[in-house]
Motif scaffolding. Structure first.
Motif, PDB file in Angstrom:
ATOM      1  N   ARG A 108      78.678 -27.481  15.323  1.00 51.26           N
ATOM      2  CA  ARG A 108      77.683 -27.613  16.386  1.00 51.26           C
ATOM      3  C   ARG A 108      76.333 -28.129  15.886  1.00 51.26           C
ATOM      4  NH1 ARG A 108      78.857 -24.962  21.160  1.00 51.26           N
ATOM      5  NH2 ARG A 108      80.805 -23.789  21.197  1.00 51.26           N
ATOM      6  N   SER A 109      76.123 -28.131  14.567  1.00 49.90           N
ATOM      7  CA  SER A 109      74.856 -28.617  14.017  1.00 49.90           C
ATOM      8  C   SER A 109      75.119 -29.313  12.685  1.00 49.90           C
ATOM      9  CB  SER A 109      73.857 -27.468  13.820  1.00 49.90           C
ATOM     10  OG  SER A 109      74.349 -26.532  12.874  1.00 49.90           O
ATOM     11  N   GLY A 134      73.028 -29.042  18.833  1.00 53.54           N
ATOM     12  CA  GLY A 134      73.518 -29.451  20.137  1.00 53.54           C
ATOM     13  C   GLY A 134      74.680 -30.419  20.101  1.00 53.54           C
ATOM     14  N   ILE A 135      75.400 -30.478  18.978  1.00 55.06           N
ATOM     15  CA  ILE A 135      76.572 -31.350  18.883  1.00 55.06           C
ATOM     16  C   ILE A 135      77.725 -30.717  19.666  1.00 55.06           C
ATOM     17  CG2 ILE A 135      78.216 -32.440  17.298  1.00 55.06           C
ATOM     18  CD1 ILE A 135      76.073 -32.277  15.128  1.00 55.06           C
ATOM     19  N   LEU A 136      78.410 -31.508  20.458  1.00 53.43           N
ATOM     20  CA  LEU A 136      79.547 -30.983  21.220  1.00 53.43           C
ATOM     21  C   LEU A 136      80.681 -30.596  20.273  1.00 53.43           C
ATOM     22  CD1 LEU A 136      79.807 -33.398  24.292  1.00 53.43           C
ATOM     23  CD2 LEU A 136      79.032 -31.012  24.258  1.00 53.43           C
ATOM     24  N   ILE A 167      77.279 -39.443  14.667  1.00 53.93           N
ATOM     25  CA  ILE A 167      75.864 -39.128  14.464  1.00 53.93           C
ATOM     26  C   ILE A 167      75.175 -40.354  13.875  1.00 53.93           C
ATOM     27  CG2 ILE A 167      74.221 -37.527  13.451  1.00 53.93           C
ATOM     28  CD1 ILE A 167      76.279 -36.236  15.334  1.00 53.93           C
ATOM     29  N   ASN A 168      74.236 -40.916  14.610  1.00 54.01           N
ATOM     30  CA  ASN A 168      73.505 -42.103  14.147  1.00 54.01           C
ATOM     31  C   ASN A 168      72.253 -41.665  13.389  1.00 54.01           C
ATOM     32  OD1 ASN A 168      73.098 -45.119  14.266  1.00 54.01           O
ATOM     33  ND2 ASN A 168      71.175 -44.426  15.181  1.00 54.01           N
ATOM     34  N   VAL A 169      72.177 -42.032  12.106  1.00 54.54           N
ATOM     35  CA  VAL A 169      71.023 -41.709  11.268  1.00 54.54           C
ATOM     36  C   VAL A 169      70.239 -42.995  11.021  1.00 54.54           C
ATOM     37  CG1 VAL A 169      70.233 -40.828   9.042  1.00 54.54           C
ATOM     38  CG2 VAL A 169      72.194 -39.775  10.183  1.00 54.54           C
ATOM     39  N   CYS A 170      68.932 -42.938  11.256  1.00 50.46           N
ATOM     40  CA  CYS A 170      68.074 -44.121  11.124  1.00 50.46           C
ATOM     41  C   CYS A 170      66.946 -43.853  10.134  1.00 50.46           C
ATOM     42  CB  CYS A 170      67.505 -44.503  12.490  1.00 50.46           C
ATOM     43  SG  CYS A 170      66.339 -45.879  12.442  1.00 50.46           S
ATOM     44  N   ALA A 212      77.008 -38.834  21.662  1.00 53.26           N
ATOM     45  CA  ALA A 212      77.640 -38.277  22.864  1.00 53.26           C
ATOM     46  C   ALA A 212      76.643 -37.528  23.739  1.00 53.26           C
ATOM     47  CB  ALA A 212      78.800 -37.371  22.476  1.00 53.26           C
ATOM     48  N   THR A 213      75.853 -36.653  23.146  1.00 61.00           N
ATOM     49  CA  THR A 213      74.930 -35.806  23.909  1.00 61.00           C
ATOM     50  C   THR A 213      73.510 -36.355  23.958  1.00 61.00           C
ATOM     51  OG1 THR A 213      74.336 -34.485  21.963  1.00 61.00           O
ATOM     52  CG2 THR A 213      76.276 -33.791  23.222  1.00 61.00           C
ATOM     53  N   LYS A 214      73.219 -37.373  23.131  1.00 61.17           N
ATOM     54  CA  LYS A 214      71.868 -37.948  23.023  1.00 61.17           C
ATOM     55  C   LYS A 214      70.852 -36.952  22.457  1.00 61.17           C
ATOM     56  CE  LYS A 214      73.350 -41.773  24.709  1.00 61.17           C
ATOM     57  NZ  LYS A 214      73.570 -42.935  23.809  1.00 61.17           N
ATOM     58  N   GLN A 215      71.366 -35.846  21.876  1.00 58.27           N
ATOM     59  CA  GLN A 215      70.478 -34.907  21.195  1.00 58.27           C
ATOM     60  C   GLN A 215      69.907 -35.590  19.955  1.00 58.27           C
ATOM     61  OE1 GLN A 215      69.438 -31.778  21.823  1.00 58.27           O
ATOM     62  NE2 GLN A 215      70.509 -31.649  23.799  1.00 58.27           N
ATOM     63  N   MET A 216      68.583 -35.403  19.722  1.00 58.45           N
ATOM     64  CA  MET A 216      67.935 -36.082  18.606  1.00 58.45           C
ATOM     65  C   MET A 216      66.947 -35.167  17.906  1.00 58.45           C
ATOM     66  SD  MET A 216      65.442 -39.459  18.634  1.00 58.45           S
ATOM     67  CE  MET A 216      66.732 -40.659  18.921  1.00 58.45           C
ATOM     68  N   ASN A 217      66.789 -35.381  16.600  1.00 53.71           N
ATOM     69  CA  ASN A 217      65.742 -34.720  15.827  1.00 53.71           C
ATOM     70  C   ASN A 217      65.273 -35.719  14.773  1.00 53.71           C
ATOM     71  OD1 ASN A 217      63.949 -32.811  14.994  1.00 53.71           O
ATOM     72  ND2 ASN A 217      65.474 -31.324  14.292  1.00 53.71           N
TER      73      ASN A 217
END
Length: 398
Positions: A209-210, A236-238, A247-250, A267-272
């Motif tokens: 989940r994280s 918040g990962i499904l 997971i896109n890392v930039c 998928a969820t558009k959760q970002m940090n």
């Protein structure tokens, strides 16, 4: 102006050459007058000043003379030194000077012939090319710093209006891949900034989940051998099987050297995200050189660790592919109940072994994939066909 690569030896400088000349003349003075000046700081300081001046003269002259009035106990000292003698005294230091040049060329992926101008006296190394006399070698660094200062301060001057100094990253930047401890590089060393790079990663275990994102700089394969700049957690990962979440890392570095690292679940558009200043947690120049040198020195060990990680990842991928294949009805219907249980037990044991093992020896990973009884050819073929497996391991542990 664009910086292609940088290199240097933080433990080698002009004083090293001066010291060789001082030792040479101290011995000559003692041999000639039977007096040791090495215990007189004032005499040594005057000797060093004269040697430094002589060193500069020998850059253009074949010989020079040092003259020091009342050097020690009222004795005047005068002696001549040739360029050939100077080179003999410092031959090992001259060879050390070439190492950073060779490293810089390699990092920039350039050859000697692609160099248009040289500032230092390296004619032999560059196949007889004449060095550039339009700039004083002692002013090179100051000149570049002055241009950069003018650009950053937006100094309005016609001479600087068309100039742009493109900096580079002194070390590679990347993140730690949790399941194998390897540093995944997004921005390689000597990349021109500003720059933006993106990579897609996934989870290493089911229903995660994280995801912890640790940002490192360095040249070693193992993340723990590099410099940790910062870390943050993407939540918040499904819940999904391993390998499914994307997971896109930039990594984004602006013109001021400020690094912004973000991670987003597609998928969820959760970002940090995490912002790291140009000097925040960064290594000093001497530490950078030390880390680059360590990467060269331990290259064979790093390559071996990378091979172990790749072997473990291949075996892990294989085990989970077989496990997932066995869950499909069209695969299970081709196997007997005994065969299914046999393979399921083997896969379970293999996954448990992988979970309690960090990075196994490459040969050990191979043995885990070879030891024990082989699968029956017909149902191994069925599983491989259904899941399109492409893996070097053909047997499971029992």
């Amino acid at each position: 102006m664009e910086t292609k690569a940088t290199a240097g030896d933080m433990h080698l400088g002009g004083e090293d050459f001066d010291n060789r000349m001082v030792d040479y003349f101290v011995n000559k003075f003692e041999h000639k007058y039977n007096k040791d000046v090495s215990g007189d700081p004032k005499a040594l300081r005057r000797m060093r000043t004269s040697c430094e001046r002589a060193k500069r003269i020998l850059s253009t002259a074949v010989q020079t003379t040092i003259e020091i009035d009342s050097l020690y106990h009222g004795i005047d000292f005068s002696s001549t030194i040739t360029r050939a003698k100077f080179e003999e005294l410092n031959i090992d230091l001259f060879k050390r000077c070439l190492e950073p040049v060779q490293n810089c060329l390699r990092d920039a992926r350039m050859t000697k012939n692609s160099i248009s101008d040289i500032v230092l006296l390296l004619q032999d190394f560059f196949n007889g090319k004449k060095h550039c006399r339009s700039i004083n070698p002692d002013e090179v660094v100051t000149y570049g710093a002055a241009i950069q200062a003018a650009i950053l301060s937006k100094h309005d001057d016609d001479e600087e209006s068309g100039l742009m100094l493109l900096q580079i990253t002194p070390l590679s930047l990347g993140i730690k891949v949790d399941h194998d401890g390897v540093m995944s590089v997004l921005i390689p060393r000597n990349t021109t900034i500003p720059v933006k790079k993106e990579e897609t990663y996934t989870t290493g275990v089911d229903n995660e989940r994280s995801l912890l994102i640790e940002v490192y700089e360095g040249e070693r394969t193992r993340a723990s051998d590099n410099n940790l700049l910062g870390k943050f957690t993407l939540s918040g990962i499904l819940p999904a099987p391993r390998g499914v979440p994307a997971i896109n890392v930039c990594f984004d570095i602006d013109a001021n050297g400020i690094l912004n690292v973000s991670a987003e679940d597609k998928a969820t558009k959760q970002m940090n995200y995490l912002t790291i200043g140009s000097n925040e947690g960064r290594l000093r120049e001497e530490d950078i050189e030390r880390m680059v040198e360590a990467a060269r020195r331990y290259k064979s060990q790093d390559d071996e660790y990378r091979e172990k990680a790749e072997a473990r990842n291949a075996l892990t991928e294989y085990a989970y592919n077989v496990r997932d294949a066995l869950r499909e009805r069209k695969v299970r219907c081709k196997l007997t109940t005994a065969e299914t249980k046999k393979v399921e037990q083997a896969v379970k044991q293999l996954i448990q072994w992988l979970e309690r093992t960090e990075i196994a020896e490459t040969e050990e990973c191979g043995r885990e994939g070879e030891a024990g009884e082989p699968m029956e050819p017909h149902y191994y073929k069925d599983i491989q066909t259904e899941k399109s497996l492409n893996c070097p391991f053909f047997f499971l542990v029992y």
